[in-house]
Design an enzyme around this catalytic site. Structure first.
Site, PDB file in Angstrom:
ATOM      1  N   TRP A  88      77.677  64.219  76.986  1.00 42.22           N
ATOM      2  CA  TRP A  88      79.122  64.410  77.184  1.00 42.22           C
ATOM      3  C   TRP A  88      79.766  63.196  77.875  1.00 42.22           C
ATOM      4  O   TRP A  88      80.847  62.771  77.521  1.00 42.22           O
ATOM      5  CB  TRP A  88      79.387  65.635  78.063  1.00 42.22           C
ATOM      6  CG  TRP A  88      78.949  66.933  77.494  1.00 42.22           C
ATOM      7  CD1 TRP A  88      79.245  67.422  76.253  1.00 42.22           C
ATOM      8  CD2 TRP A  88      78.138  67.939  78.139  1.00 42.22           C
ATOM      9  NE1 TRP A  88      78.691  68.669  76.098  1.00 42.22           N
ATOM     10  CE2 TRP A  88      78.009  69.012  77.232  1.00 42.22           C
ATOM     11  CE3 TRP A  88      77.536  68.045  79.399  1.00 42.22           C
ATOM     12  CZ2 TRP A  88      77.289  70.164  77.537  1.00 42.22           C
ATOM     13  CZ3 TRP A  88      76.827  69.180  79.706  1.00 42.22           C
ATOM     14  CH2 TRP A  88      76.694  70.230  78.779  1.00 42.22           C
ATOM     15  N   GLU A 189      65.307  71.470  86.395  1.00 44.30           N
ATOM     16  CA  GLU A 189      65.344  72.720  87.153  1.00 44.30           C
ATOM     17  C   GLU A 189      64.714  73.886  86.408  1.00 44.30           C
ATOM     18  O   GLU A 189      65.382  74.583  85.647  1.00 44.30           O
ATOM     19  CB  GLU A 189      66.803  73.094  87.485  1.00 44.30           C
ATOM     20  CG  GLU A 189      67.449  72.168  88.488  1.00 44.30           C
ATOM     21  CD  GLU A 189      68.888  72.552  88.824  1.00 44.30           C
ATOM     22  OE1 GLU A 189      69.433  73.476  88.188  1.00 44.30           O
ATOM     23  OE2 GLU A 189      69.452  71.927  89.725  1.00 44.30           O
ATOM     24  N   GLU A 286      69.082  65.826  93.045  1.00 43.61           N
ATOM     25  CA  GLU A 286      70.422  66.270  92.645  1.00 43.61           C
ATOM     26  C   GLU A 286      71.025  67.125  93.744  1.00 43.61           C
ATOM     27  O   GLU A 286      70.407  68.073  94.214  1.00 43.61           O
ATOM     28  CB  GLU A 286      70.342  67.085  91.338  1.00 43.61           C
ATOM     29  CG  GLU A 286      71.704  67.386  90.737  1.00 43.61           C
ATOM     30  CD  GLU A 286      71.625  68.343  89.558  1.00 43.61           C
ATOM     31  OE1 GLU A 286      71.040  67.973  88.515  1.00 43.61           O
ATOM     32  OE2 GLU A 286      72.140  69.473  89.689  1.00 43.61           O
ATOM     33  N   ALA A 292      77.425  75.875  93.523  1.00 40.82           N
ATOM     34  CA  ALA A 292      76.346  75.617  92.551  1.00 40.82           C
ATOM     35  C   ALA A 292      76.874  75.517  91.123  1.00 40.82           C
ATOM     36  O   ALA A 292      76.233  74.942  90.252  1.00 40.82           O
ATOM     37  CB  ALA A 292      75.292  76.712  92.633  1.00 40.82           C
TER      38      ALA A 292
HETATM   39  C1  IDC Z   1      76.734  71.481  85.400  1.00 45.16           C
HETATM   40  C2  IDC Z   1      77.929  70.607  85.120  1.00 45.16           C
HETATM   41  C3  IDC Z   1      78.934  71.388  84.287  1.00 45.16           C
HETATM   42  C4  IDC Z   1      78.234  71.904  83.042  1.00 45.16           C
HETATM   43  C5  IDC Z   1      77.013  72.730  83.441  1.00 45.16           C
HETATM   44  C6  IDC Z   1      76.210  73.226  82.250  1.00 45.16           C
HETATM   45  O1  IDC Z   1      78.487  70.177  86.337  1.00 45.16           O
HETATM   46  O2  IDC Z   1      80.018  70.559  83.947  1.00 45.16           O
HETATM   47  O3  IDC Z   1      79.138  72.713  82.324  1.00 45.16           O
HETATM   48  O4  IDC Z   1      76.156  71.928  84.214  1.00 45.16           O
HETATM   49  O5  IDC Z   1      75.670  72.187  81.523  1.00 45.16           O
HETATM   50  C7  IDC Z   1      72.661  72.076  88.313  1.00 45.16           C
HETATM   51  C8  IDC Z   1      72.287  71.395  87.058  1.00 45.16           C
HETATM   52  C9  IDC Z   1      73.454  70.624  86.492  1.00 45.16           C
HETATM   53  C10 IDC Z   1      74.745  71.397  86.686  1.00 45.16           C
HETATM   54  C11 IDC Z   1      75.007  71.461  88.186  1.00 45.16           C
HETATM   55  C12 IDC Z   1      76.327  72.126  88.547  1.00 45.16           C
HETATM   56  O6  IDC Z   1      71.165  70.553  87.208  1.00 45.16           O
HETATM   57  O7  IDC Z   1      73.215  70.420  85.127  1.00 45.16           O
HETATM   58  O8  IDC Z   1      75.788  70.686  86.072  1.00 45.16           O
HETATM   59  N1  IDC Z   1      73.907  72.177  88.797  1.00 45.16           N
HETATM   60  O9  IDC Z   1      76.383  73.429  88.074  1.00 45.16           O
HETATM   61  N2  IDC Z   1      71.851  72.729  89.124  1.00 45.16           N
HETATM   62  C13 IDC Z   1      72.573  73.293  90.110  1.00 45.16           C
HETATM   63  C14 IDC Z   1      73.901  72.943  89.929  1.00 45.16           C
END
Ligand code: IDC
Length: 568
Positions: A88, A189, A286, A292
């Site tokens: 993206w 994760e 991360e 979250a």
């Molecule tokens: C989130 C992105 C969001 C997207 C979502 C699904 O910020 O824009 O729509 O993923 O793809 C994680 C993940 C990470 C997540 C992030 C926040 O590793 O991919 O990104 N998050 O939700 N783990 C905990 C939080």
């Protein structure tokens, strides 16, 4: 006489001295950033060394704890940024961005988040080229680089969709044989999403089996790089490695946290601390300043507490994310209709991003990476109330100006807001379309009561296309009709649901005195809106469902919606 003068001058000297000292103290206190008083480890970045100085990384042990160390065996800390999903926001992989991150932000690491699902590698293997380019740019710009196989949905790294993991890592490791800049992150994760892994030692054993097979392959190629392994429950269980570690001297265990959801002293923090204190090498590959979900907040005070601990213990960290998506965790300003354009992910030749192009999160994290004081620039300033009929004493002033500053309320030809006038359906449509940042659709002329030349033609059509309004008649929109409180409450809940994704509240216990007067189809939403504080009851507990809603009241209702969704 002489003695009195002498004594007096001595007295004067003391007074001057005291005043002077006091002044120095006040100046000092004023100029001392709050960090140095509260969180001494947020300032400075001595252990954040670049690869050209630090060279090959390895893990060392000191007093029973494991640390990341440089080629000389000295403890080193990595600090940097993660990309968002490369499928993206892959445009971030460009020369100017990497140069700015290394030089202006002071990053010594960058993480390339290569999703496998959600349109990532599994369906679009060409995305690997972004990773390859990212590695080259990181090396050119003197940064370590984490190659992240972004396991997210489903949650088991052994799931079918991830079957090419080993081949992928093999290809990268052969293209860059034993290059010390690279760190492999084998599974972002692991989590319970089907097919997933449970949050238990059993779940960990599945992750471990997956990781071991890739580690074995990498080591057989002669690769000695640091390898990061995730753990069950979205990489929140590095403590499983206390009793059941992976047998390899350069493996670290990731911890992921979002400061709005995972407080210091809570579950994730305590699991990390326990693991670290028991000799598990930790890498925070991360973390975000938001909830979250990636949105809401930012929660900077809690982030300060986390970083204080991480820095004090030389635990490396990488922040999510390098994107201009309209979510709090994104480091760059997003596109907001009527307000500003999105920051380009390419800052331009030999340029860096201006502070105004960074989001609050981005500006904060940049300061924390560099180890300088966080002195946020002023935002939202310069926005003056453009409406002549609204001064600061008006009860709707704050809400209207805030929504105006976000481009949700636009100026009018008459320069008046007319807060007491009843709001129409067309005006509500405009509010909601801008609030949800919907893509404006060109009106197709379908309603007999909406002309293409009407100011609201496109927004009304956009609202209709997105299913925001229930249609009573197929060919009519009733744009000038005023709306009732029960209708506005229902619309507000619909918008709120779309902003946050889902809403699960039981409305049975919520009391509204004149409940019987509310039309059945609106009853649940009215109760929800009341419960959530989006719209108030009268002091006698009635809702007055058929009463009209003024433009000032509507601004307040949608201000509440935004506030509740963490989007103000
Ligand atoms: C989130 C992105 C969001 C997207 C979502 C699904 O910020 O824009 O729509 O993923 O793809 C994680 C993940 C990470 C997540 C992030 C926040 O590793 O991919 O990104 N998050 O939700 N783990 C905990 C939080």
């Amino acid at each position: 006489m002489k003695r009195t003068i002498l004594r007096f001058s001595k007295f004067l000297k003391i007074v001057i001295l005291i005043t002077f000292t006091l002044q120095i103290f006040t100046v000092f206190a004023k100029n001392t950033p709050y960090e140095s008083r509260k969180y001494p480890h947020l300032l400075g970045n001595q252990a954040v060394k670049k690869p050209s100085v630090a060279g090959r990384l390895r893990i060392i042990e000191k007093n029973g704890k494991k640390y990341l160390a440089d080629k000389k065996g000295e403890i080193i800390q990595l600090r940097g940024m993660s990309t968002h999903g490369l499928q993206w926001y892959g445009d971030i992989v460009n020369r100017n961005a990497f140069a700015a991150l290394s030089k202006d932000w002071g990053c010594n690491v960058i993480r390339l988040a290569m999703y496998v699902g959600e349109g990532g590698y599994a369906s679009n293997p060409g995305i690997k080229e972004k990773v390859v380019k990212g590695i080259k740019l990181a090396i050119e710009n003197d940064m370590y680089v984490i190659v992240d196989w972004h396991v997210l949905n489903p949650g088991d790294p052994n799931a079918q969709i991830y079957k090419r993991a080993k081949d992928f890592f093999k290809e990268i490791a052969t293209s860059f044989p034993n290059d010390y800049h690279i760190i492999y992150e084998l599974c972002n994760e692991p989590n319970p999403n089907e097919p997933g892994v449970e949050n238990s030692l059993d779940g960990w054993k599945k992750v471990k089996a997956y990781a071991q097979s890739i580690i074995k392959m990498l080591r057989s190629l002669g690769n000695q790089n640091i390898i990061i392994v995730g753990s069950p429950n979205w990489s929140q269980r590095p403590d499983f490695a206390i009793q059941d570690p992976i047998d390899d001297k350069n493996v670290m265990y990731s911890v992921h946290f979002y400061s709005g959801s995972h407080p210091v002293g809570g579950y994730v923090f305590e699991n990390m601390k326990k693991a670290f204190e028991n000799g598990v090498p930790i890498f925070v590959s991360e973390w975000g300043t938001s909830l979250a979900s990636g949105d809401g907040g930012p929660y900077l005070d809690e982030a300060d507490k986390w970083l204080e601990y991480l820095n004090a213990n030389y635990i490396s960290w990488v922040n999510w994310s390098l994107s201009n998506k309209n979510e709090t965790s994104a480091a760059f300003v997003p596109y907001v209709s009527g307000m500003h354009y999105a920051t380009s992910l390419d800052p331009g030749n030999d340029k860096k991003w201006d502070m105004k192009e960074l989001s609050i999160s981005g500006e904060y994290v940049r300061a924390r990476i560099k180890g300088i004081a966080y002195n946020p620039i002023k935002r939202d300033k310069g926005i003056k109330c453009p409406f002549k009929d609204l001064n600061e004493d008006n009860i709707f002033y704050e809400q209207v100006v805030k929504l105006y500053s976000k481009g949700i309320i636009k100026g009018t030809l008459s320069s008046k807001y007319l807060p007491d006038k009843n709001i129409t359906r067309a005006e509500l449509a405009a509010l909601c379309v801008r609030l949800l940042n919907l893509k404006i659709e060109k009106y197709d002329g379908r309603f007999s009561d909406v002309k293409s030349s009407d100011w609201y033609a496109d927004v009304v059509y956009t609202a209709y296309k997105n299913g925001l309004f229930k249609q009573e008649e197929e060919k009519k929109f009733f744009p000038e009709r005023i709306t009732k409180r029960e209708e506005v409450a229902t619309l507000a809940i619909e918008v709120y649901k779309r902003l946050i994704g889902k809403l699960e509240v039981n409305v049975d216990d919520i009391q509204v005195v004149d409940e019987d007067l509310i039309k059945p189809q609106y009853r649940e939403c009215v109760k929800l809106a009341v419960y959530l504080g989006i719209i108030d009851l009268d002091s006698d507990g009635t809702f007055a469902p058929s009463k009209s809603v003024s433009r000032g009241e509507a601004a307040t209702i949608f201000y509440n919606v935004l506030n509740l969704a963490g989007k103000l």
